[in-house]
Write an enzyme that holds these catalytic residues in place. Structure first.
Site, PDB file in Angstrom:
ATOM      1  N   LYS A  95      79.734  38.205  38.299  1.00  0.00           N
ATOM      2  CA  LYS A  95      79.738  39.383  37.420  1.00  0.00           C
ATOM      3  C   LYS A  95      80.483  40.589  37.985  1.00  0.00           C
ATOM      4  O   LYS A  95      81.056  41.386  37.239  1.00  0.00           O
ATOM      5  CB  LYS A  95      78.301  39.787  37.070  1.00  0.00           C
ATOM      6  CG  LYS A  95      77.526  38.767  36.243  1.00  0.00           C
ATOM      7  CD  LYS A  95      78.059  38.649  34.838  1.00  0.00           C
ATOM      8  CE  LYS A  95      77.183  37.756  33.972  1.00  0.00           C
ATOM      9  NZ  LYS A  95      77.714  37.614  32.608  1.00  0.00           N
ATOM     10  N   GLU A 117      73.973  45.648  28.716  1.00  0.00           N
ATOM     11  CA  GLU A 117      72.838  44.751  28.583  1.00  0.00           C
ATOM     12  C   GLU A 117      72.858  43.776  29.751  1.00  0.00           C
ATOM     13  O   GLU A 117      73.887  43.591  30.400  1.00  0.00           O
ATOM     14  CB  GLU A 117      72.936  43.979  27.270  1.00  0.00           C
ATOM     15  CG  GLU A 117      73.841  42.755  27.294  1.00  0.00           C
ATOM     16  CD  GLU A 117      75.309  43.023  27.582  1.00  0.00           C
ATOM     17  OE1 GLU A 117      75.959  42.147  28.200  1.00  0.00           O
ATOM     18  OE2 GLU A 117      75.810  44.122  27.219  1.00  0.00           O
ATOM     19  N   SER A 384      78.389  29.737  39.758  1.00  0.00           N
ATOM     20  CA  SER A 384      78.594  31.124  39.338  1.00  0.00           C
ATOM     21  C   SER A 384      77.643  32.126  39.972  1.00  0.00           C
ATOM     22  O   SER A 384      77.915  33.329  39.964  1.00  0.00           O
ATOM     23  CB  SER A 384      78.487  31.220  37.812  1.00  0.00           C
ATOM     24  OG  SER A 384      77.259  30.671  37.360  1.00  0.00           O
TER      25      SER A 384
END
Length: 405
Positions: A95, A117, A384
Site C-alpha cells: 500500500k 477508507e 502483498s
C-alpha cells in the site's frame, strides 16, 4: 519504461473497455478533475519522479526481493513457487507504493489533509505513515467489524497520528468505510484530498493507483530473469479491489506467454453473503463512482459480502480487472477461508514467512496450481503483505497446527 498496454489504457475518459469512468455528484467533479490534471502534469515531471525514487529507495526499502519458496515447493510438488516480497516494503504491505505518491500529489495541490477508507488497515497505516512523513493531517474511515478484527493496525494508525472514524452502518466493513469516507470528503474538498486505497473509484484513481503500484511488476520482471532467465509461467495475486494484483500484472501484461491469475475470496460458500468473489459471481454495475463487475442483491444493490481477509471483502472490483477478464487476458482463481488459513500456516511453518490473510489467498491458490504442473514450470506470487495484523484473529479462531509435514 511503460508497456504498450499501459500507455494506451484507459482512454482519456478513464474507461478500460466498457468499465471505469466517473459517476460522481456535481460537487465532486471539479476536485476529481483537479486531481486528474495534477497527476497528468506530475507523472512525467523529473522532480516528482526523482522524489518518488528517493522515497522508495531510502525510506520504503525498495526494491523488495523475490524469494524462492523451496520448502513450500517441495511440500506441494510440481511447479516452483516464487514470492515477490511486498511484505518487506515499509509498513508491511504494497500500500505504501501509492500512498507516498498520493500524498506528494496532495502537497502539490496545496492540500493540508488526506482522507481515506481502509479494510484490513494496511492502506490506513500506509497513508498515516505518508502523511506523517510529509506533514499532513490524516483521517481514516474503517468499519467497526474491521476495527475489532484488525486491532494492531488501528493502534498503529493512532500512534502515527491519524484520526480513526468508525463506519457504523450496514455490515460495518469495507464498503461502509468507503461510503463514510466519501461523505466526509464532500464537505472538505477545499482542504483535503481523498486518497483511494485501491484500483477502484472514479477516474483517475484506477489508473493512478495502478501506475504507482506498477513498480512491483517492473521490479519483478527484472528480478525473475535473475532467478530463472525467463518470465514466470504464472503470476498470481489476490484480488479485492485489486491494487496489488494490477501492480504485479503491469510488469507482464504485454507478455502473452505469462498467465495472469487474480485470486478471489470464496469465503465459506457460494451463496450471497458467504464470499466476495465479484468477478466470478457478479454482473455489471455502478458503485462508488465507477462502472465494473459487482455482486448485487435481489434489488440490484451491492450485495453483502464476506471474507476472512478484511482487505478483500468488497462487493466490486477494479474496472481494469473486469476489462482484463472480459478480453481474456487474465483468469480468475478462487480460494476459500480454510484454504487461506492452511496457506497462512504452511508458509509460516515451512518458509518462516507469516503472510497477511489476504496474501494467503494467493498462496493457497498457488499451492493448488503447483501440484497440477510439472517441475519445470514456475509460479510467481505477489506476497502483498505480512501477517502481523492477523495473528491474534487467526490463532483465536484457528488453532496453531503441529508442524508435521
Amino acid at each position: 519504461m511503460k508497456s504498450n498496454y499501459l500507455e494506451s489504457t484507459p482512454n482519456k475518459d478513464g474507461y478500460f473497455g466498457k468499465f471505469g469512468g466517473s459517476f460522481i455528484p456535481p460537487m465532486l467533479e471539479k476536485p476529481f478533475e483537479d486531481i486528474k490534471n495534477a497527476y497528468e502534469q506530475l507523472k512525467n515531471s523529473p522532480e516528482f519522479i526523482d522524489e518518488l525514487k528517493y522515497v522508495r529507495k531510502h525510506y520504503q526499502g525498495r526494491p523488495t526481493p523475490i524469494s524462492f519458496a523451496k520448502n513450500l515447493t517441495k511440500y506441494c510438488g510440481g511447479a516452483k513457487i516464487y514470492l515477490k516480497r511486498e511484505d518487506l516494503n515499509h509498513t508491511g504491505a504494497h500500500k505504501l507504493n501509492h500512498c507516498m505518491a498520493e500524498v506528494i500529489l496532495a502537497k502539490h495541490l496545496g492540500k493540508k489533509k488526506v482522507i481515506a477508507e481502509t479494510g484490513a488497515g494496511q492502506h490506513g497505516v500506509a497513508l498515516a505513515t505518508a502523511a506523517a512523513y510529509f506533514g499532513l493531517e490524516c483521517e481514516i474511515h474503517m468499519g467497526e467489524v474491521d476495527i475489532a478484527k484488525e486491532h494492531p493496525n488501528v493502534i498503529r494508525m493512532k500512534i502515527l497520528g491519524a484520526k480513526i472514524v468508525p463506519a457504523t452502518h450496514g455490515l460495518k466493513t469495507l464498503k461502509e468505510a468507503v461510503d463514510s469516507a466519501f461523505e466526509s470528503y464532500v464537505s472538505q474538498t477545499d482542504d483535503a484530498i481523498y486518497c483511494i486505497g485501491s484500483v477502484v473509484g472514479p477516474h483517475p484513481f484506477p489508473m493512478m493507483v495502478r501506475d504507482f503500484q506498477s513498480i512491483i511488476g517492473i521490479e519483478s520482471k527484472e528480478q525473475f530473469i535473475e532467478h530463472e532467465n525467463s518470465n514466470p509461467n504464472h503470476v498470481i495475486a489476490c484480488v479485492g479491489g485489486g491494487s496489488n494484483a494490477m501492480g504485479i500484472f503491469a510488469g507482464f501484461i504485454d507478455d502473452a506467454d505469462v498467465n495472469l491469475i487474480g485470486v478471489e475470496p470464496m469465503g465459506t460458500g457460494e451463496e450471497l453473503g458467504e464470499h466476495a468473489a465479484s468477478l466470478t459471481y457478479g454482473e455489471e454495475g455502478v458503485m462508488h463512482g465507477f462502472n465494473s463487475i459487482m455482486l448485487k442483491d435481489e434489488n440490484g444493490e451491492p450485495a453483502p459480502v464476506y471474507s476472512i481477509g478484511s482487505g478483500i471483502d468488497y462487493p466490486s472490483v477494479g474496472p481494469e480487472h473486469a476489462h482484463l477478464k472480459e478480453i481474456g487476458r487474465t483468469k480468475v482463481g478462487l480460494c476459500n477461508d480454510s484454504e487461506a488459513v492452511d496457506a497462512f500456516y504452511k508458509l509460516s511453518q515451512l518458509e518462516g514467512i507469516i503472510p497477511a490473510l489476504e496474501s494467503a489467498h494467493a498462496v493457497g491458490y498457488a499451492m493448488k496450481l503447483a501440484k497440477t504442473l510439472p517441475e519445470d514450470k514456475t509460479i510467481l506470487v505477489n506476497l502483498s503483505g505480512r501477517g502481523d495484523k492477523d495473528i491474534d484473529f487467526v490463532v483465536e479462531n484457528h488453532p496453531i497446527p503441529n508442524a508435521k509435514f
